[in-house]
Write a protein that holds these residues in place. Structure first.
Motif, short mmCIF file in Angstrom:
data_model
loop_
_atom_site.label_atom_id
_atom_site.label_comp_id
_atom_site.label_asym_id
_atom_site.label_seq_id
_atom_site.Cartn_x
_atom_site.Cartn_y
_atom_site.Cartn_z
N SER A 172 0.71 -1.25 0.11
CA SER A 172 -0.20 -0.14 -0.15
C SER A 172 0.65 1.15 0.08
O SER A 172 1.72 1.19 0.68
CB SER A 172 -0.90 0.07 1.32
OG SER A 172 -1.29 1.36 1.78
N LEU A 173 0.86 2.10 -0.85
CA LEU A 173 1.58 3.46 -1.11
C LEU A 173 1.39 4.24 0.29
O LEU A 173 2.58 4.83 0.71
CB LEU A 173 1.40 4.17 -2.15
CG LEU A 173 1.53 3.59 -3.50
CD1 LEU A 173 1.35 4.59 -4.56
CD2 LEU A 173 3.09 3.03 -3.56
N SER A 174 0.21 4.14 0.68
CA SER A 174 0.18 5.07 2.28
C SER A 174 1.06 4.37 3.19
O SER A 174 1.66 5.16 4.08
CB SER A 174 -1.40 5.04 2.72
OG SER A 174 -2.21 5.64 1.85
N SER A 175 1.02 3.04 3.41
CA SER A 175 1.83 2.44 4.40
C SER A 175 3.39 2.48 3.97
O SER A 175 3.99 2.69 5.03
CB SER A 175 1.42 0.90 4.34
OG SER A 175 -0.01 0.78 4.90
N LYS A 176 3.71 2.14 2.79
CA LYS A 176 5.22 2.11 2.45
C LYS A 176 5.62 3.46 2.66
O LYS A 176 6.93 3.50 3.25
CB LYS A 176 5.31 1.63 1.18
CG LYS A 176 6.75 1.42 0.45
CD LYS A 176 6.83 1.02 -0.89
CE LYS A 176 8.33 0.82 -1.11
NZ LYS A 176 8.39 0.33 -2.70
N TYR A 177 5.06 4.52 2.27
CA TYR A 177 5.45 5.76 2.07
C TYR A 177 5.19 6.81 3.20
O TYR A 177 5.72 8.01 3.47
CB TYR A 177 5.36 6.49 0.90
CG TYR A 177 5.90 5.75 -0.22
CD1 TYR A 177 7.38 6.26 -0.65
CD2 TYR A 177 5.48 4.93 -1.16
CE1 TYR A 177 7.88 5.72 -1.62
CE2 TYR A 177 6.17 4.15 -2.17
CZ TYR A 177 7.34 4.52 -2.37
OH TYR A 177 7.93 4.02 -3.48
N GLY A 178 4.08 6.41 4.13
CA GLY A 178 3.74 7.18 4.98
C GLY A 178 2.97 8.67 4.58
O GLY A 178 2.96 9.36 5.05
N HIS A 179 2.63 8.34 3.27
CA HIS A 179 1.73 9.37 2.61
C HIS A 179 -0.03 9.60 2.92
O HIS A 179 -0.20 8.33 2.85
CB HIS A 179 1.92 9.23 1.14
CG HIS A 179 1.52 10.60 0.15
ND1 HIS A 179 2.24 11.62 0.19
CD2 HIS A 179 0.40 10.59 -0.30
CE1 HIS A 179 1.53 12.36 -0.43
NE2 HIS A 179 0.53 11.72 -0.92
#
Length: 123
Positions: free
Chosen positions: A39-46
């Motif tokens: 998940s990009l939110s999880s991977k990047y903290g975005h």
């Protein structure tokens, strides 16, 4: 692919997988076997507002248009996200990128496609 929260846009990735944006949520990357890679939110903290159009460039970076925030971010395989477009978009939707480093973004409020140059590759 089950368990998506309002899937909106989808794009293939060079490895044979694909990336999917979810309405008012997240952007998820799947392997060719349809297993969730990240998940990009999880991977990047975005934190996304309302992710819309997604595409993948020749370097394997994922680009995401955020309708609510009126931005386009680039998520490289390694490193922090980069905001490519922070002004000039009213409601970015679908988008794609070319092999020459151009980003094409459909702006649904202004009824047009906007073109940005974001990457210059040496010949």
């Amino acid at each position: 692919v089950p368990n998506l929260q309002g899937p909106r846009y989808v794009s293939p990735v060079p490895s044979g997988g694909f990336v999917v944006s979810e309405e008012c949520g997240d952007v998820k990357v799947f392997m060719s076997s349809r297993k969730l890679l990240c998940s990009l939110s999880s991977k990047y903290g975005h934190q996304f507002g309302n992710p819309a159009g997604v595409c993948v460039d020749m370097d394997g970076s994922i680009l995401v248009a955020d309708e609510q925030r009126r931005t386009v971010h680039l998520f490289p395989e390694h490193g922090a996200p980069i905001c490519l477009v922070s002004t000039g978009l009213q409601r970015p939707a679908g988008m794609t990128c070319s092999s020459s480093g151009h980003l094409f973004v459909a702006d649904t409020v202004e009824n047009c496609v906007k073109v940005f140059k974001y990457c210059v590759r040496p010949p």
